[in-house]
Design a protein around this motif. Sequence first.
Motif, PDB file in Angstrom:
ATOM      1  N   TYR A  69      -1.767  -1.588  44.943  1.00 53.92           N
ATOM      2  CA  TYR A  69      -0.935  -1.773  46.144  1.00 53.92           C
ATOM      3  C   TYR A  69      -0.627  -0.437  46.811  1.00 53.92           C
ATOM      4  CZ  TYR A  69      -0.419  -6.617  44.878  1.00 53.92           C
ATOM      5  OH  TYR A  69      -0.693  -7.933  44.587  1.00 53.92           O
ATOM      6  N   GLU A 284      17.146   2.674  42.593  1.00 45.99           N
ATOM      7  CA  GLU A 284      17.648   1.384  42.125  1.00 45.99           C
ATOM      8  C   GLU A 284      18.599   0.842  43.168  1.00 45.99           C
ATOM      9  OE1 GLU A 284      19.429   1.872  38.292  1.00 45.99           O
ATOM     10  OE2 GLU A 284      17.553   1.363  37.272  1.00 45.99           O
ATOM     11  N   PRO A 289      23.479  -7.535  40.724  1.00 43.02           N
ATOM     12  CA  PRO A 289      23.158  -7.157  39.340  1.00 43.02           C
ATOM     13  C   PRO A 289      21.669  -7.180  38.992  1.00 43.02           C
ATOM     14  CG  PRO A 289      24.894  -8.818  39.412  1.00 43.02           C
ATOM     15  CD  PRO A 289      24.315  -8.741  40.770  1.00 43.02           C
ATOM     16  N   ASN A 290      20.829  -7.583  39.926  1.00 41.01           N
ATOM     17  CA  ASN A 290      19.397  -7.574  39.621  1.00 41.01           C
ATOM     18  C   ASN A 290      18.877  -6.154  39.402  1.00 41.01           C
ATOM     19  OD1 ASN A 290      18.297 -10.129  39.415  1.00 41.01           O
ATOM     20  ND2 ASN A 290      18.359 -10.424  41.619  1.00 41.01           N
ATOM     21  N   ILE A 291      19.515  -5.186  40.021  1.00 39.00           N
ATOM     22  CA  ILE A 291      19.139  -3.776  39.919  1.00 39.00           C
ATOM     23  C   ILE A 291      17.623  -3.612  40.093  1.00 39.00           C
ATOM     24  CG2 ILE A 291      19.612  -1.627  38.661  1.00 39.00           C
ATOM     25  CD1 ILE A 291      22.102  -2.977  38.366  1.00 39.00           C
ATOM     26  N   CYS A 292      17.116  -3.995  41.224  1.00 40.51           N
ATOM     27  CA  CYS A 292      15.678  -3.879  41.461  1.00 40.51           C
ATOM     28  C   CYS A 292      15.306  -2.410  41.654  1.00 40.51           C
ATOM     29  CB  CYS A 292      15.276  -4.640  42.724  1.00 40.51           C
ATOM     30  SG  CYS A 292      15.575  -6.395  42.618  1.00 40.51           S
ATOM     31  N   GLU A 293      14.109  -2.078  41.181  1.00 34.78           N
ATOM     32  CA  GLU A 293      13.579  -0.740  41.453  1.00 34.78           C
ATOM     33  C   GLU A 293      12.781  -0.806  42.742  1.00 34.78           C
ATOM     34  OE1 GLU A 293      11.291   0.594  38.112  1.00 34.78           O
ATOM     35  OE2 GLU A 293      13.087   0.697  36.861  1.00 34.78           O
ATOM     36  N   ARG A 310      13.840  -8.080  44.892  1.00 35.08           N
ATOM     37  CA  ARG A 310      13.757  -9.513  44.687  1.00 35.08           C
ATOM     38  C   ARG A 310      14.159 -10.281  45.938  1.00 35.08           C
ATOM     39  NH1 ARG A 310      12.049 -12.566  42.839  1.00 35.08           N
ATOM     40  NH2 ARG A 310      13.785 -13.997  43.019  1.00 35.08           N
ATOM     41  N   SER A 320       4.912  -5.808  50.774  1.00 36.93           N
ATOM     42  CA  SER A 320       3.930  -5.141  49.929  1.00 36.93           C
ATOM     43  C   SER A 320       2.907  -4.464  50.825  1.00 36.93           C
ATOM     44  CB  SER A 320       3.260  -6.145  49.010  1.00 36.93           C
ATOM     45  OG  SER A 320       2.602  -7.083  49.787  1.00 36.93           O
TER      46      SER A 320
END
Lengths: 329, 367
Positions: A69, A284, A289-293, A310, A320
């Motif tokens: 990607y 982050e 609380p998902n704490i996506c990177e 997310r 993407s």
Amino acid sequence: MDLYLGIDVGSVSTNLVIIDEKNEVIAYEYLRTRGQPIRAVQEGLKAIAQKIPQGGSICGVGTTGSARYLTGVIVGADTVKNEITAHAVAARLVKPDVQTVLELGGQDSKIILLRHGVVTDFAMNTICAAGTGSFLDHQAARLGIPIEEFGALALRSRSPVHIAGRCSVFAESDMIHKQQVGHLTEDIIAGLCDALVRNYMNNVGKGKEILPPVVFQGGVAANIGIKAAFEKALQLEIFVPPYYHVMGALGAALLSRSAVKKKKTTSFRGFSTSNLDYKTGSFECKGCPNICEIITISLHGELLARWGSRCGKWDNLESSASPAQEVNV
Amino acid sequence: MKIGYGHMGTLTMVVEMILEELGHEPVVPFRPTRQTLALGAKYAPEFACIPFKIVLGTYLESLARGADCFISGGGYGPCRAGLYGELHSRILQDLGYNAELIFLFPPLKKTVDFMRKLSRLKGRHSWFSLARIISKAWAKLNALDELEMMSQRLRPLELTRGQTSKAFEKGLQYLHQAKNRGEIEEARAAALAEMKKIEIDPTAKPLKIGIIGEIYVQLEPFANFYVEEALGHLGAEVRRSIYLTSYTRHDVLSTRGDMNSRSLAQPYLAQKVGGHGQNSVGDVIRFAQMGYDGVVQLAPFSCIPEIVAKSLMPFISKKFGIPVLTLFIDEQTGPTGIQTRLEAFVDLLEQRRLASGRYDFPGNIIQ
């Protein structure tokens, strides 16, 4: 002349292949990724650009591998494909009636089954990297043998020793032990080849119906010791294609052809992209609380793409590496 | 009582409603995150499965928010779920918490035990009033399943990626706020109307993929790396083998399980192996008979029932001509690896369709 470029950026190596309209390989590059995929791609582009014959122009680009990607954004890919499909497509090109593909790369190993040219089943290693290129590299270095001679040395063995191959760490301690008690280096190496093949068969090959023709590809296919161990274990002839180490890139190039046929134009940004200053970063997201990177990639300080969330909060730049994305460079 | 419980997909809001109606103060669990899992994994035995670890993490998070009691479904048989309640309770004790844990076992199997616990939970409510609450919850469950199935059908057709998931979330909020039967019906209609607003390509013929396997990793999106959404975005319509309503009918209000899939599995796996192991075998056959293109089996790493089912997959897959991708999941599993396998699996199914000549749509492979 219409040419197609495939780029496979894996954990260990970055490969580029250029094919022509007859699917003949015109040029290829094999570089170490060294943890810096962007730089590896840029170096690869620079090098392969020198090998393009007069009058040739890139009409399509495909990317694959674990950095597919990211690479897709940088080069402007027409198709971004997973490495399983890419490897299957390439194997089918070199051996149209192929039924089994064994692939051993830098850090992963796969098996792909095809019937009548169609992929019917596949598996990738999940548990352990024993048996992949990195481990062999490491062991060759430890034994002081150039990796290129590793396989030939294994073939010289008369009585291979038994090496515990389930785990790379245990395999290493077992090899050291065998050295300490005085076994010949070639017997240990041959034993290691057998252990790796056994591990592969128990791991990714379990329950798979392995029928000929069998194509063996990936960087490890250079190792004639492993090839011999596979032949012994499977009791089948193993075919190693000429461009065994860049098959993923070859597959990506082939896939870009069909993508461009549908799209009509290519999104390729040109070889000048190798001189541009791409920067990646991550942070982050603390929004929930998902704490996506979140991964970001920018060009001369301007944001090109961002992905990884997310909820889509950061994706206003397209989630993407959308190949259709137009960026002024 | 401030009652906490594990997070399991859309069931979460239904449990919340029941507890509220009964006059308890529910500590509604947050959606699990990587932090939840890390917390659970820290205190769980290494070889406990991922549902155990996620739920333990949720309990610990809920304790910090004031929960003093937990409720959970229990099970028995070869699946370890029956042991897990006891294990959870001891781990919490060892950590110095005094929370009470109430495990509800299938009512028809342990009726006395179930009624005793139920009567404790219902408090001063009459049995009649409890029945009314349950029937309301049932209405909500039905609406949630309907909404979920609709999102699974629409996602591969959406013109702008993410529209369906957004509309679905909105619908969940509507249903979350609905407190009585009338409101639930209104919320259901409003949620479905949101879904109908999604712009779709009605001519697309998406791949159809069945999802089978262990119940928690099927129903909790966090536990399965949002596999439904990922497959939807890759252009596949999905259908699970387990929905909350069907589970309630087959496994709560009956002792026999889903007899449709169990009897299909009978010739190949003649006995129960715990959990939904036997179902998994039958469900592959069912999806094959329904004309599905492929099946994804979801299983927690080290899950015995699903391991038994998996060992039959090569045979079942071949006999019924349907590809099966098995994903074993634990806290070490990486999302990239899952994504790569899902992409490759969708490619495989598309190629198969093309090769079968039944469909005529642009493929991605040079012939």
